[in-house]
Design an enzyme around this catalytic site. Structure first.
Site, PDB file in Angstrom:
ATOM      1  N   ASP A   1      -9.776  -0.083  -7.531  1.00 34.13           N
ATOM      2  CA  ASP A   1      -9.591   0.617  -6.268  1.00 34.13           C
ATOM      3  C   ASP A   1      -9.546   2.114  -6.570  1.00 34.13           C
ATOM      4  O   ASP A   1      -9.351   2.522  -7.724  1.00 34.13           O
ATOM      5  CB  ASP A   1      -8.276   0.148  -5.637  1.00 34.13           C
ATOM      6  CG  ASP A   1      -7.960   0.857  -4.347  1.00 34.13           C
ATOM      7  OD1 ASP A   1      -8.870   1.060  -3.531  1.00 34.13           O
ATOM      8  OD2 ASP A   1      -6.789   1.217  -4.156  1.00 34.13           O
TER       9      ASP A   1
ATOM     10  N   ASP B   1      -8.066   4.984  -4.013  1.00 36.85           N
ATOM     11  CA  ASP B   1      -6.901   5.693  -3.476  1.00 36.85           C
ATOM     12  C   ASP B   1      -5.598   5.076  -3.980  1.00 36.85           C
ATOM     13  O   ASP B   1      -5.409   3.850  -3.936  1.00 36.85           O
ATOM     14  CB  ASP B   1      -6.917   5.645  -1.951  1.00 36.85           C
ATOM     15  CG  ASP B   1      -8.100   6.406  -1.364  1.00 36.85           C
ATOM     16  OD1 ASP B   1      -7.998   6.833  -0.208  1.00 36.85           O
ATOM     17  OD2 ASP B   1      -9.118   6.577  -2.060  1.00 36.85           O
TER      18      ASP B   1
ATOM     19  N   GLU C   1      -4.117   9.196  -0.885  1.00 29.18           N
ATOM     20  CA  GLU C   1      -4.885   8.410   0.082  1.00 29.18           C
ATOM     21  C   GLU C   1      -5.798   9.405   0.791  1.00 29.18           C
ATOM     22  O   GLU C   1      -5.341  10.258   1.561  1.00 29.18           O
ATOM     23  CB  GLU C   1      -3.964   7.709   1.081  1.00 29.18           C
ATOM     24  CG  GLU C   1      -3.095   6.616   0.478  1.00 29.18           C
ATOM     25  CD  GLU C   1      -3.891   5.339   0.180  1.00 29.18           C
ATOM     26  OE1 GLU C   1      -4.967   5.165   0.797  1.00 29.18           O
ATOM     27  OE2 GLU C   1      -3.440   4.540  -0.653  1.00 29.18           O
TER      28      GLU C   1
ATOM     29  N   ARG D   1      -8.115   4.753  12.567  1.00 31.35           N
ATOM     30  CA  ARG D   1      -7.831   6.039  11.925  1.00 31.35           C
ATOM     31  C   ARG D   1      -9.029   6.972  12.006  1.00 31.35           C
ATOM     32  O   ARG D   1      -8.885   8.180  12.235  1.00 31.35           O
ATOM     33  CB  ARG D   1      -7.425   5.803  10.461  1.00 31.35           C
ATOM     34  CG  ARG D   1      -6.039   5.196  10.305  1.00 31.35           C
ATOM     35  CD  ARG D   1      -5.732   4.845   8.860  1.00 31.35           C
ATOM     36  NE  ARG D   1      -6.480   3.670   8.435  1.00 31.35           N
ATOM     37  CZ  ARG D   1      -6.531   3.233   7.170  1.00 31.35           C
ATOM     38  NH1 ARG D   1      -5.898   3.912   6.216  1.00 31.35           N
ATOM     39  NH2 ARG D   1      -7.209   2.153   6.860  1.00 31.35           N
TER      40      ARG D   1
ATOM     41  N   SER E   1     -13.988   1.109  -3.205  1.00 34.12           N
ATOM     42  CA  SER E   1     -12.964   1.754  -2.393  1.00 34.12           C
ATOM     43  C   SER E   1     -13.154   1.526  -0.903  1.00 34.12           C
ATOM     44  O   SER E   1     -14.271   1.607  -0.392  1.00 34.12           O
ATOM     45  CB  SER E   1     -12.966   3.265  -2.677  1.00 34.12           C
ATOM     46  OG  SER E   1     -12.079   3.936  -1.802  1.00 34.12           O
TER      47      SER E   1
ATOM     48  N   ASP F   1      -3.954  -1.371  -5.491  1.00 33.72           N
ATOM     49  CA  ASP F   1      -2.574  -1.235  -5.027  1.00 33.72           C
ATOM     50  C   ASP F   1      -2.335  -1.741  -3.617  1.00 33.72           C
ATOM     51  O   ASP F   1      -1.174  -1.887  -3.210  1.00 33.72           O
ATOM     52  CB  ASP F   1      -2.157   0.244  -5.070  1.00 33.72           C
ATOM     53  CG  ASP F   1      -2.753   1.039  -3.921  1.00 33.72           C
ATOM     54  OD1 ASP F   1      -1.976   1.588  -3.118  1.00 33.72           O
ATOM     55  OD2 ASP F   1      -3.986   1.112  -3.819  1.00 33.72           O
TER      56      ASP F   1
END
Length: 338
Positions: A119, A121, A128, A164, A207, A284
């Site tokens: 990953d 971020d 992030e 977002r 990602s 994460d």
């Protein structure tokens, strides 16, 4: 990843003290922890799996490793990380434990990793990126709240991403140039990737963030591949007299969902003719869980609470270079005690 119940397997258990020399750990603490990680821990395992201790060693101050030969069946060995007795042992001795079960162990004892997928971020970088985009137009709180819910698995990832992005309509299209100056690569990431490349491992970042930053990170770390979301750039308008992000995902590219991350791991393994047990995945967020579960060795790194509970393995160190001890304890190890 399940082991077949055929020949004996090798179980490599790596213990990480929560307090190390860099954050207050003492030699007395390490000595006590080291002793606990040998015969004491072996006694804890025997009710669950038939095994014999090959050796125990100290890899570095506060990092220990024990290697066992395990007899079939392996079903209980695969579930040890989540057993209540292991959790209690970790809490009692202030440790975190990685279990790595190798069904067909090589003679040199190492897990033969040939593909590593990460990953981006909060894993390979500290930030992030979507929150940094929000900060550039002063809506950090609104976007960060959605990010936190998504990473904890409280809302579906693609839905949260689109919500977002709608808030980011109007961000200047050249915002990436500024972000590249402020984003920081995670401690130990360069050392870990260098180590993997020295072993001939194929590396990739996959990602749920954005392609401009993933491609930049690929260049910075020398990764072999980068996969990320692509955003639509709108031309200048009356409302925004400059090229800007429209707030939409590009319909010409796949959305990097949890399932897509898992698919990338599988398709890359197939492309390079790499068996799945020889793959590593690190992430994460809840959107990494499918990828972590599909890999030969899946490790949640400094992960969100829900992810730590559900991931195959988890570690909360201060440097990604800790993973080198998991992959190559023999190279770094010393002080055999058996």
């Amino acid at each position: 990843m399940s082991a077949s119940d055929g020949n004996n397997a090798r179980l490599i258990i790596t213990f990480f003290a929560k307090a190390r020399p860099s954050n207050g750990g003492s030699k007395d603490d390490f000595r006590s922890q080291s002793l606990a990680c040998g015969p004491t821990f072996s006694q804890l395992l025997t009710p669950h799996v038939a095994l014999s201790l090959e050796n125990s060693r100290t890899l570095a101050p506060g990092i220990f490793q024990s290697v066992y030969t395990v007899s079939p069946p392996f079903s209980k060995a695969e579930k040890l990380r989540h057993h209540a007795s292991i959790t209690a042992f970790e809490a009692l001795h202030s440790l975190e434990i990685i279990f790595d079960l190798l069904p067909n162990p090589p003679p040199d004892r190492l897990r033969p990793i040939r593909l590593a997928v990460f990953d981006m971020d909060s894993t390979l970088i500290n930030e992030e990126v979507i929150d940094e985009l929000a900060r550039s137009i002063g809506i950090t709180s609104a976007v960060s709240a959605i990010t936190a819910r998504a990473m904890n698995g409280e809302i579906e990832f693609e839905q949260s991403l689109r919500e977002r992005l709608r808030l980011l309509n109007g961000v200047k299209a050249d915002v990436w140039d500024e972000l590249k100056k402020s984003v920081t690569i995670a401690a130990g990431a360069r050392e870990l990737i260098t180590y993997l490349h020295e072993r001939g491992v194929i590396t990739a970042v996959v990602s749920g963030g954005f392609a401009p930053m993933a491609l930049w990170l690929k260049e910075q770390l020398g990764l072999d591949h980068a996969y990320a979301n692509h955003l639509v750039v709108a031309p200048s308008s009356d409302a925004y007299p400059f090229p800007h992000l429209s707030g939409d995902l590009s319909p010409e590219h796949p959305v990097v969902t949890p399932e897509y991350k898992r698919q990338v791991l599988g398709s890359m393994a197939q492309e390079y003719s790499i068996p799945i047990p020889e793959t590593l995945a690190v992430g994460d967020g809840s959107n990494d869980l499918l990828m972590l579960g599909a890999a030969g060795l899946g490790i949640a790194w400094r992960a969100k609470e829900r992810v730590q509970k559900e991931a195959p393995q988890r570690l909360n160190g201060t440097s990604l270079s800790d993973l080198i001890f998991v992959l190559d304890g023999q190279r770094r190890g010393s002080d055999d005690r058996n």
